[in-house]
Every structure is written in C-alpha cells, then in structure tokens.
Design a protein around this motif. Structure first.
Motif, PDB file in Angstrom:
ATOM      1  N   THR A 186       0.835  -1.201   0.000  1.00 32.17           N
ATOM      2  CA  THR A 186       0.000   0.000   0.000  1.00 32.17           C
ATOM      3  C   THR A 186       0.871   1.252   0.000  1.00 32.17           C
ATOM      4  OG1 THR A 186      -0.156  -0.027   2.429  1.00 32.17           O
ATOM      5  CG2 THR A 186      -1.885  -1.169   1.208  1.00 32.17           C
ATOM      6  N   TRP A 187       2.198   1.057  -0.204  1.00 31.01           N
ATOM      7  CA  TRP A 187       3.088   2.221  -0.202  1.00 31.01           C
ATOM      8  C   TRP A 187       2.932   3.062  -1.462  1.00 31.01           C
ATOM      9  CZ3 TRP A 187       6.579  -2.401   0.202  1.00 31.01           C
ATOM     10  CH2 TRP A 187       7.043  -2.852  -1.029  1.00 31.01           C
ATOM     11  N   ASN A 188       2.143   2.588  -2.427  1.00 27.97           N
ATOM     12  CA  ASN A 188       1.877   3.387  -3.632  1.00 27.97           C
ATOM     13  C   ASN A 188       0.699   4.337  -3.437  1.00 27.97           C
ATOM     14  OD1 ASN A 188      -0.246   1.602  -3.603  1.00 27.97           O
ATOM     15  ND2 ASN A 188       0.283   0.579  -5.513  1.00 27.97           N
ATOM     16  N   HIS A 189       0.137   4.333  -2.219  1.00 33.50           N
ATOM     17  CA  HIS A 189      -0.966   5.239  -1.852  1.00 33.50           C
ATOM     18  C   HIS A 189      -2.222   5.021  -2.684  1.00 33.50           C
ATOM     19  CE1 HIS A 189       1.945   7.218   0.643  1.00 33.50           C
ATOM     20  NE2 HIS A 189       2.698   7.539  -0.404  1.00 33.50           N
ATOM     21  N   SER A 190      -2.382   3.801  -3.193  1.00 38.75           N
ATOM     22  CA  SER A 190      -3.626   3.483  -3.889  1.00 38.75           C
ATOM     23  C   SER A 190      -4.686   3.135  -2.841  1.00 38.75           C
ATOM     24  CB  SER A 190      -3.429   2.295  -4.836  1.00 38.75           C
ATOM     25  OG  SER A 190      -3.296   1.090  -4.098  1.00 38.75           O
ATOM     26  N   SER A 191      -5.906   3.028  -3.290  1.00 42.76           N
ATOM     27  CA  SER A 191      -6.996   2.682  -2.377  1.00 42.76           C
ATOM     28  C   SER A 191      -7.334   1.204  -2.448  1.00 42.76           C
ATOM     29  CB  SER A 191      -8.237   3.513  -2.705  1.00 42.76           C
ATOM     30  OG  SER A 191      -8.624   3.294  -4.053  1.00 42.76           O
ATOM     31  N   VAL A 192      -6.459   0.409  -3.094  1.00 40.93           N
ATOM     32  CA  VAL A 192      -6.722  -1.012  -3.286  1.00 40.93           C
ATOM     33  C   VAL A 192      -6.554  -1.766  -1.974  1.00 40.93           C
ATOM     34  CG1 VAL A 192      -5.943  -3.130  -4.411  1.00 40.93           C
ATOM     35  CG2 VAL A 192      -6.052  -0.990  -5.704  1.00 40.93           C
ATOM     36  N   LEU A 193      -7.558  -2.542  -1.622  1.00 44.69           N
ATOM     37  CA  LEU A 193      -7.475  -3.438  -0.478  1.00 44.69           C
ATOM     38  C   LEU A 193      -7.905  -4.822  -0.947  1.00 44.69           C
ATOM     39  CD1 LEU A 193      -8.982  -1.272   2.402  1.00 44.69           C
ATOM     40  CD2 LEU A 193      -6.582  -1.836   2.041  1.00 44.69           C
ATOM     41  N   GLU A 194      -7.211  -5.847  -0.466  1.00 44.23           N
ATOM     42  CA  GLU A 194      -7.508  -7.207  -0.905  1.00 44.23           C
ATOM     43  C   GLU A 194      -7.524  -8.130   0.306  1.00 44.23           C
ATOM     44  OE1 GLU A 194      -8.722 -10.197  -2.224  1.00 44.23           O
ATOM     45  OE2 GLU A 194      -8.527  -8.718  -3.836  1.00 44.23           O
TER      46      GLU A 194
END
Length: 257
Positions: free
Chosen positions: A230-238
C-alpha cells in the motif's frame, strides 16, 4: 504502521481475543495494554513465518516502479487518437488488468492495432517512471542478505527492454519473468509456477508481492504466499492477501534486516 495479516489459527485467536478485550475495555490503560500485546503477537508470528520464504518475488508496475501517471497518460493519449476522451480519474480502472479487459470496462471501440499503438505511445511518458521511495534500498539490502529476488510482470519483453532497462534490474534480480514467457497471464497461476520451475524452487518457499487484486489471486492460485503493498498510496485493499506492507521498511523489519 500497517501490519501483515496472520493466518495461524492459534495466533489469530489470541490476537482476536486481545483486540476484543481492548474494544470492550473501559479503561484506557488496559485498552492500550491489550492492543500493544496484540501488536507484539502479530510481529512475532509474522517474523517466524516470513523467514521460510527465501524467494521474494515482486510485481513491477505500481509495486517497485511508480508508473501510474505514465500509464494513465498513455491510455488517455492513445484513446484520443480514436476520438475517445476519458479523464485520468476514470482511466484508473485500467490499472493492473489486461488491455482487452480494460477496453471492455471502458466500453471503448478501437481497432486491433491499439495495443501496438499504446506501447509506442508509452515512450512519450515513460521518463516519468521511477522507483517508489525506499524500494531500491530495500532490494539492495535483501540482495546482500542472501535472499533470492525475482520479478513477475505483465509487461512484454519488448516493453521491458524499452522502458525498464534503465533501472538495471538484472543487477538485483535473479530471474525476471515477462508476459510472453508464458501462454497465460496473471491472474492465472502460470507465470508464478514458471518462476518457481526456472528457479528450481517450490511455491511454499516463495512470497509474491504486488499492488493489485490480480497479483494476490495469481499468488494464491500458484500456492505462493501473497503480499499486498500500500506504499503506492492506492486505495486497493484485498482481503485474500496473506500480508500487507505499508512501506518498504515494513518488509525489511519483518525479515530483521
């Protein structure tokens, strides 16, 4: 600090109990005590588990190399050549999925030459790509510590040679698997199984770390342990990811590097 998800049943039960006690406690001192104990259990469990994975395999785009802006602008530019206009925000749905799937999601009508045009147009924006902060140092530390490092990417070899050669990844990674090394692509398990075969190892000694749900699906299907960054600051959660890393330093700390 974001911590990995723990899948040991006994540990998960103890950690859940500590979190439940913290939530139920009306005393701030005890609440902090329970939460601190839960965090210690998580760190202890994950450190012990992670040490068995001596092959650490990474996705490339959005995981090690920040290519998001370059990719979205390439999509926008290429679609405009077909008279199609999309905002960069709307184009975010194309990230991490095959071109044909992305075009279907966008309901974009293009010709068969679209992908070739896209690859050519990427050169206009590729100089914007760079390592995420801390990732290059993390890789060098892990390399010096004796871990086997690999890459499995959805990029074709021609793209890799044109746009990623400048990062000198061959000096860091033992094996780099591109999309055209296998018949099937992520999220199919074949690319990671190909990596394991070529590396002379087994899936249970490997962890695959990426930034998209397709990466996690691919890892889990191949029998690899999965890690989401999550260090790319995206909102993706899995939720199916075995571990979550909020910074490159998180990975180093868990390996005691």
């Amino acid at each position: 600090m974001s911590l990995p998800i723990v899948h040991s049943c006994a540990s998960r039960t103890m950690i859940s109990n500590m979190i439940y006690l913290a939530q139920d406690s009306k005393c701030d001192t005890y609440r902090k005590l329970y939460l601190n104990y839960a965090l210690q259990l998580i760190e202890l469990t994950t450190k012990e588990t992670l040490m068995q994975y001596n092959h650490i395999v990474f996705d490339l785009d959005g995981t090690l190399i920040d290519t998001e802006n370059a990719i979205l602008k390439t999509w926008q530019y290429t679609l405009e050549t077909y008279g199609l206009k999309y905002s960069l925000e709307k184009l975010r749905i194309v990230l991490g999925i095959p071109t044909l799937d992305a075009l279907e999601l966008l309901d974009a009508s293009v010709d068969q030459d679209f992908e070739n045009k896209w690859i050519q147009n990427y050169s206009k924006f590729s100089d914007q790509a760079e390592f995420f902060p801390g990732t290059k140092d993390m890789l060098h530390f892990m390399k010096k510590s004796g871990f086997h490092l690999g890459v499995v990417t959805s990029r074709k070899k021609t793209e890799y040679e044109s746009y990623f050669r400048k990062f000198n990844l061959e000096q860091i990674f033992d094996l780099i698997v591109c999309a055209d090394d296998t018949l099937r692509y992520k999220p199919d398990s074949e690319p990671l199984l190909y990596y394991a075969e070529k590396s002379g190892t087994t899936p249970d000694s490997c962890i695959y770390i990426g930034d998209m749900p397709t990466d996690i699906t691919c890892a889990n299907a191949a029998g690899f342990t999965s890690g989401l960054v999550t260090w790319n600051h995206s909102s993706v959660l899995e939720p199916d990811a075995d571990y979550i890393f909020s910074s490159p330093e998180d990975l180093l700390k868990l390996y005691n590097i």
